[in-house]
Scaffold this motif. Structure first.
Motif, short mmCIF file in Angstrom:
data_model
loop_
_atom_site.label_atom_id
_atom_site.label_comp_id
_atom_site.label_asym_id
_atom_site.label_seq_id
_atom_site.Cartn_x
_atom_site.Cartn_y
_atom_site.Cartn_z
N ALA A 24 0.83 -1.21 0.00
CA ALA A 24 0.00 0.00 0.00
C ALA A 24 0.86 1.26 0.00
N LEU A 25 1.95 1.25 0.77
CA LEU A 25 2.85 2.41 0.80
C LEU A 25 3.44 2.68 -0.58
N GLU A 26 3.84 1.62 -1.26
CA GLU A 26 4.40 1.78 -2.60
C GLU A 26 3.37 2.39 -3.55
N GLU A 27 2.14 1.90 -3.49
CA GLU A 27 1.08 2.42 -4.37
C GLU A 27 0.80 3.89 -4.10
N TYR A 28 1.07 4.32 -2.89
CA TYR A 28 0.84 5.72 -2.51
C TYR A 28 2.09 6.58 -2.76
N GLY A 29 3.15 5.95 -3.27
CA GLY A 29 4.38 6.68 -3.55
C GLY A 29 5.29 6.84 -2.35
N LEU A 30 5.05 6.07 -1.30
CA LEU A 30 5.87 6.16 -0.08
C LEU A 30 6.81 4.97 -0.01
N ARG A 31 7.88 5.02 -0.76
CA ARG A 31 8.85 3.94 -0.77
C ARG A 31 9.96 4.22 0.24
N PRO A 32 10.14 3.34 1.23
CA PRO A 32 11.20 3.57 2.21
C PRO A 32 12.59 3.43 1.60
N GLN A 33 13.50 4.27 2.06
CA GLN A 33 14.89 4.19 1.60
C GLN A 33 15.81 3.58 2.65
N ILE A 34 15.30 3.39 3.86
CA ILE A 34 16.06 2.76 4.94
C ILE A 34 15.06 2.03 5.83
N LEU A 35 15.48 0.87 6.35
CA LEU A 35 14.56 0.05 7.14
C LEU A 35 15.21 -0.44 8.42
N SER A 36 14.36 -0.68 9.41
CA SER A 36 14.78 -1.39 10.61
C SER A 36 13.69 -2.40 10.94
N GLY A 37 14.07 -3.46 11.62
CA GLY A 37 13.07 -4.47 11.97
C GLY A 37 13.58 -5.40 13.03
N VAL A 38 12.65 -6.12 13.62
CA VAL A 38 12.98 -7.11 14.64
C VAL A 38 12.11 -8.34 14.43
N SER A 39 12.70 -9.51 14.64
CA SER A 39 11.98 -10.78 14.57
C SER A 39 11.30 -10.94 13.21
N ALA A 40 9.97 -11.12 13.17
CA ALA A 40 9.29 -11.25 11.88
C ALA A 40 9.48 -10.00 11.04
N GLY A 41 9.53 -8.83 11.68
CA GLY A 41 9.77 -7.59 10.96
C GLY A 41 11.14 -7.55 10.32
N ALA A 42 12.13 -8.19 10.97
CA ALA A 42 13.48 -8.26 10.41
C ALA A 42 13.49 -9.12 9.15
N ILE A 43 12.70 -10.20 9.17
CA ILE A 43 12.63 -11.08 7.99
C ILE A 43 12.02 -10.33 6.81
N VAL A 44 10.87 -9.68 7.03
CA VAL A 44 10.22 -8.94 5.95
C VAL A 44 11.11 -7.80 5.46
N ALA A 45 11.72 -7.08 6.39
CA ALA A 45 12.59 -5.95 6.01
C ALA A 45 13.78 -6.43 5.20
N ALA A 46 14.36 -7.57 5.58
CA ALA A 46 15.51 -8.09 4.85
C ALA A 46 15.12 -8.52 3.43
N LEU A 47 13.99 -9.19 3.30
CA LEU A 47 13.52 -9.59 1.97
C LEU A 47 13.28 -8.37 1.09
N TYR A 48 12.68 -7.34 1.67
CA TYR A 48 12.40 -6.12 0.91
C TYR A 48 13.70 -5.40 0.56
N ALA A 49 14.62 -5.30 1.50
CA ALA A 49 15.91 -4.65 1.24
C ALA A 49 16.73 -5.42 0.22
N ASP A 50 16.43 -6.71 0.08
CA ASP A 50 17.11 -7.55 -0.90
C ASP A 50 16.55 -7.37 -2.30
N GLY A 51 15.42 -6.65 -2.41
CA GLY A 51 14.83 -6.38 -3.71
C GLY A 51 13.55 -7.13 -4.00
N LYS A 52 13.03 -7.90 -3.02
CA LYS A 52 11.78 -8.62 -3.23
C LYS A 52 10.60 -7.65 -3.16
N THR A 53 9.60 -7.86 -4.01
CA THR A 53 8.40 -7.05 -3.97
C THR A 53 7.51 -7.53 -2.83
#
Length: 254
Positions: A24-53
């Motif tokens: 939803a953020l991407e569709e609204y033009g809000l693409r993050p340029q830096i991420l932080s995460g923990v636990s499940a959030g770390a997994i999702v953040a890492a996949l996204y930072a790796d280039g996964k949609t």
């Protein structure tokens, strides 16, 4: 300084709501340029930072049932082993170090011996994601350089402070709200409830330093290890965030 940062909380299976939020953020033009995460959030953040949609992240979760990548062991340090989990992540994520990621990423874990929060942003990637996601009692702790790590949510379950100084507009996504719960009956449910209650207070100051906090309440109906409703959880994050963005004018700094 980065324009938009995004921090993602822990939450077990509920963490897939983060991927819906990202879509939803991407569709609204809000693409993050830096991420932080923990636990499940770390997994999702890492996949996204790796280039996964976001859709690819959803597909990844749907194809990897929790019990398929976590194997039972004799309960020495935890009820479940993370060996298969680590192998699965290394196959799914192209980057092997933080430096190889397409976006900067910060994740936190809890170092058990000293009893302090640990922050990772460089060096080998996969082992540190596993460390951040090793929920105490349920999963075996992760040993790195003779130190023992478990889920970073113990000290900080929405690590906004890790990147606050590096971005102008910080979005926090918290998918693990504590609500009244009448379903606490089994040993697993009791352990999960105790863990969730113990980490809740750490998110309060972290929410206060975010410019926007997203908290898809409907995700609370799913348990930490619910592998049957990943698509529903993804859609909850997506639909919730769409409504928030449609109903609120988001003014970004230049």
């Amino acid at each position: 300084m980065y324009r938009i940062g995004l921090t993602l909380s822990g939450g077990g299976a509920k963490g897939l709501a983060h991927a819906g939020v990202l879509k939803a953020l991407e569709e609204y033009g809000l693409r993050p340029q830096i991420l932080s995460g923990v636990s499940a959030g770390a997994i999702v953040a890492a996949l996204y930072a790796d280039g996964k949609t976001p859709d690819e992240i959803c597909y990844f979760f749907k194809q990897t049932k929790f019990m398929d990548y976590v194997g039972f062991i004799r309960p020495k340090k935890g009820l479940l082993s993370t060996r298969k989990f680590e192998k699965m992540l290394s196959e799914a994520i192209s980057a092997k170090t933080f430096e190889e990621l397409k976006l900067p990423l910060y994740i936190n874990a809890t170092e058990l011996t000293v009893g302090e929060n640990a922050v990772f942003s460089s060096g080998p990637l996969i082992e540190k994601i596993v460390a951040s996601a090793s929920v105490p009692i349920f999963l075996t702790p992760k040993e790195i350089d003779n130190k023992i790590y478990v889920d970073g949510g113990i000290f900080n379950n929405m690590p906004a402070s890790l990147i606050r100084s590096q971005c102008k507009f910080l979005i926090g996504c918290h998918v693990n709200p504590i609500r009244h719960d009448n379903t606490v009956h089994t040993t697993k449910q009791i352990l999960e409830r105790i863990y969730n209650l113990s980490i809740q207070s750490s998110t309060v100051p972290e929410k206060k330093i975010c410019n926007l906090v997203l908290e898809p309440d409907e995700a609370k109906q799913y348990g930490m290890f619910d592998t049957e409703h990943f698509e529903d959880i993804f859609n909850i994050g997506y639909e919730y965030t769409k409504q928030i963005l449609l109903n609120n004018k988001i003014e970004l700094p230049l």
